[in-house]
Design a protein around this motif. Sequence first.
Motif, PDB file in Angstrom:
ATOM      1  N   CYS A  10     -26.728  30.549  36.728  1.00 27.31           N
ATOM      2  CA  CYS A  10     -25.606  31.098  35.964  1.00 27.31           C
ATOM      3  C   CYS A  10     -25.417  30.450  34.597  1.00 27.31           C
ATOM      4  O   CYS A  10     -24.672  30.967  33.763  1.00 27.31           O
ATOM      5  N   CYS A  36     -24.304  29.765  43.873  1.00 29.66           N
ATOM      6  CA  CYS A  36     -25.497  30.054  43.081  1.00 29.66           C
ATOM      7  C   CYS A  36     -26.764  29.747  43.876  1.00 29.66           C
ATOM      8  O   CYS A  36     -27.770  30.460  43.779  1.00 29.66           O
ATOM      9  N   LEU A  65     -24.159  38.027  39.169  1.00 29.57           N
ATOM     10  CA  LEU A  65     -25.034  36.991  39.707  1.00 29.57           C
ATOM     11  C   LEU A  65     -26.077  37.558  40.645  1.00 29.57           C
ATOM     12  O   LEU A  65     -27.044  36.905  40.981  1.00 29.57           O
TER      13      LEU A  65
END
Length: 802
Positions: A10, A36, A65
């Motif tokens: 990210c 993440c 994402l």
Amino acid sequence: MTADVTCYHCGLPVPDNTDFQVAVLGQRRRMCCHGCQAVAESIVQNGLEGYYEHRTELPQTAEELVPDELRQLELYDHPEVQKSFVHDESGELLEASLILEDITCAACIWLNERHLQQLDGVVMASINYSSHRARVRWDDKKIRLSQILAEIRKLGYHAHPFSAQQQQEVREHQRRQDFRRLAIAGLSAGQVMMVAVAFYAGPAQGLEPATAQLLRWFSLIMTMPAMLYSAWPFYQAAWRSIRRGHVGMDVPISLGLITGFIGSVWVTLHGDGIVYYDTLTMLIFFLLATRYLERHAREKSIEAAENLHRLIPPMATRLDENQQPQIVPLHDLQVGDTLLVKPGETIAGDGTVLQGISQVDESLLTGESRPVPKSLGDHVYAGSINYESPLQVQVGGVGEQTVIAGIARLLDRAQAEKPRLARVADIVAVYFTTILLVAVVVIGLVWWWIAPERCFEIILAVLVVSCPCALSLAAPAAFAAAGSHLVGRGVLLTRGHALESLAQVRHIVFDKTGTLTMGRPRITAVLPYGDAQREDVLRLAASLEQSSEHPLARSFTEMVNTAQRLPVLDAGNQPGKGISGEINGERYYIGNAALNTNVTYPEPPVLPPGSSLVWLSNPRRVLAAFVLADAMRPGVGQLMASLKERQIMVSILSGDRASSVQHFADVAGITSWKSDLTPEGKLAALREMQQQGNVVAMVGDGINDAPVLAGAQVSFAMGNGTQMARASGDIILLGENLQEIDHAIATGRFTVSVVRQNFTWALIYNAVALPFAAAGLIAPWMAAIGMSVSSLIVILNSLRLR
């Protein structure tokens, strides 16, 4: 915070004292948090690392994402999306029909099936090689459909929900791509072969070394499109096989192409020696031509099955609450809707006729060419065509809940289940390929020692000539063609072993009611006892029978309309005996004398030959007896004569009375029969026949036939029989013509004969060709032609079954 370290996913700073890492593109990458890390692992595990290579900026929101590709797969988890292609199995398991793209050979099927079956929550995964359709059954509490699709994507294949239109589009795209690769390979081969003539004639015509070198470079350039584009599917399939530790037929092909190309490039760079560009381009062209023809033959073999899916119209005319017609898409239809079906239109869902009288064409469902009359209360099926006048139909099933969808599922299951001969061929092909690769190494070392200059040529010839393409096609091509032929005649194979087992049948057992007879007996006499009235006992009997699927039940329900029937509580069916239920606070029984043993039965009347007796009673006394008579199906005598010519024994196992069974046995010319059998008794009698060493086929239609249908080596269920009987049968007769049983047996024997011919040819070809190639007596270009012709012979031989 660690100012100089940012999250690889990210872009935010990575906090101190954290160690969230994921291996991406061959390196360990640091992440800022568990979220993440989880998303990055999902992307990597699903083979979507290219997302990181091609992104031009970092995501700004949590929604971004996850790559679009993964989010699109998650859409398939939505119940509304699944409605059109997912079937609910018993409320616990879900089953979906999918299309798999990029399937090239049987090894691709094996790879996908094995990988999916290892996933927690996947109960069944079977793939039809002929149509590239997959049936996947899973527990939605353990695994989601999007996860299954992602696992397929991770293997390098693409899967999406099946629709007949989409499948046709995929097939057309694949056909265009195959033709494009074939055309490019053909152009390359043509150009390179023209140059090769100069090499062959060069020594006699005084070809100068400089000119020869120029021709080598020209040949290399013309070979590149075929090697890098046309042959790419072979490399892909070979790499998938190697990654999974499975040696497929594309492995030796790819090795041969790469070996020959590297050797030829080496000679081109050094300016002296023999190049094999002509052989390589010819091999690619012939391989692609063979596979193009094989794919075309395979698609032809499944046309009858695909026609089932094309029967359903995309739109339907629905009547609203004001009885006004409105055109709606198929996926908007709900159970309970009322359809208006005009003459010439196709019925969009299963249902019951509410209004109108007409004739309906069900030929593509049943194989019967004659239209079927339909009136109030009759069932109609999706895919059938209304002929004469408008019908109003109340929808009882749409989408995956229709009869035609059930037939398609059974057909898919049969085509995906491999017969024993096909499994043997796959095993032999794997072992043969492994032995071939070992032999190539040995042969190469021997020729390197004897004549190094011929080593590449010999290795190339051996790899090409011995590719087990024909062996792998021997069984699937034949079984696919035979299955397609039978579907077109209204005979549906629901198990993969059915044809192979039919070829071995030496004894056929028939149920009587609904099988040898029409299964629609009529009440010929009503005999009330005591003060019971005829109308009252008929009403009680029809009320009890309305919950039964037994063929006799319709005889009663047709006598009393729905409005006059009484509500029944605690209804229970005892297979082989009858039905009991509570009406107005009292228990009633209808069936044979074994159902209610608490009463004394009067002396039964003298029955005409072929008639049956059904008793109606309560816990205290017998209320009435009903005499029913059935009629023999047309063509039974013809069928028995045909089976006798094939030296197949015939027997009847029935739960009916001896006098009725004997009458029909005498009419049909059957000497071996047993009567008054319970379901357990039928199964015991079948086991006794099997113990004598016979392969026994069973033909039945009722609930009490389900155990014996499942117990036979191969079984026929009548298409108009009960759902349980159809589920237990290996073959379903969609029509009424019993002669199709004899035709199915003949087709089974012919199919096994064709498969054995294919096996014999493939094994003889490889046994003869391999030693000649190893001895250097077959040039690589001859090997390419021989291998392609061998596969083509197998395909053409199999198409005789259509």
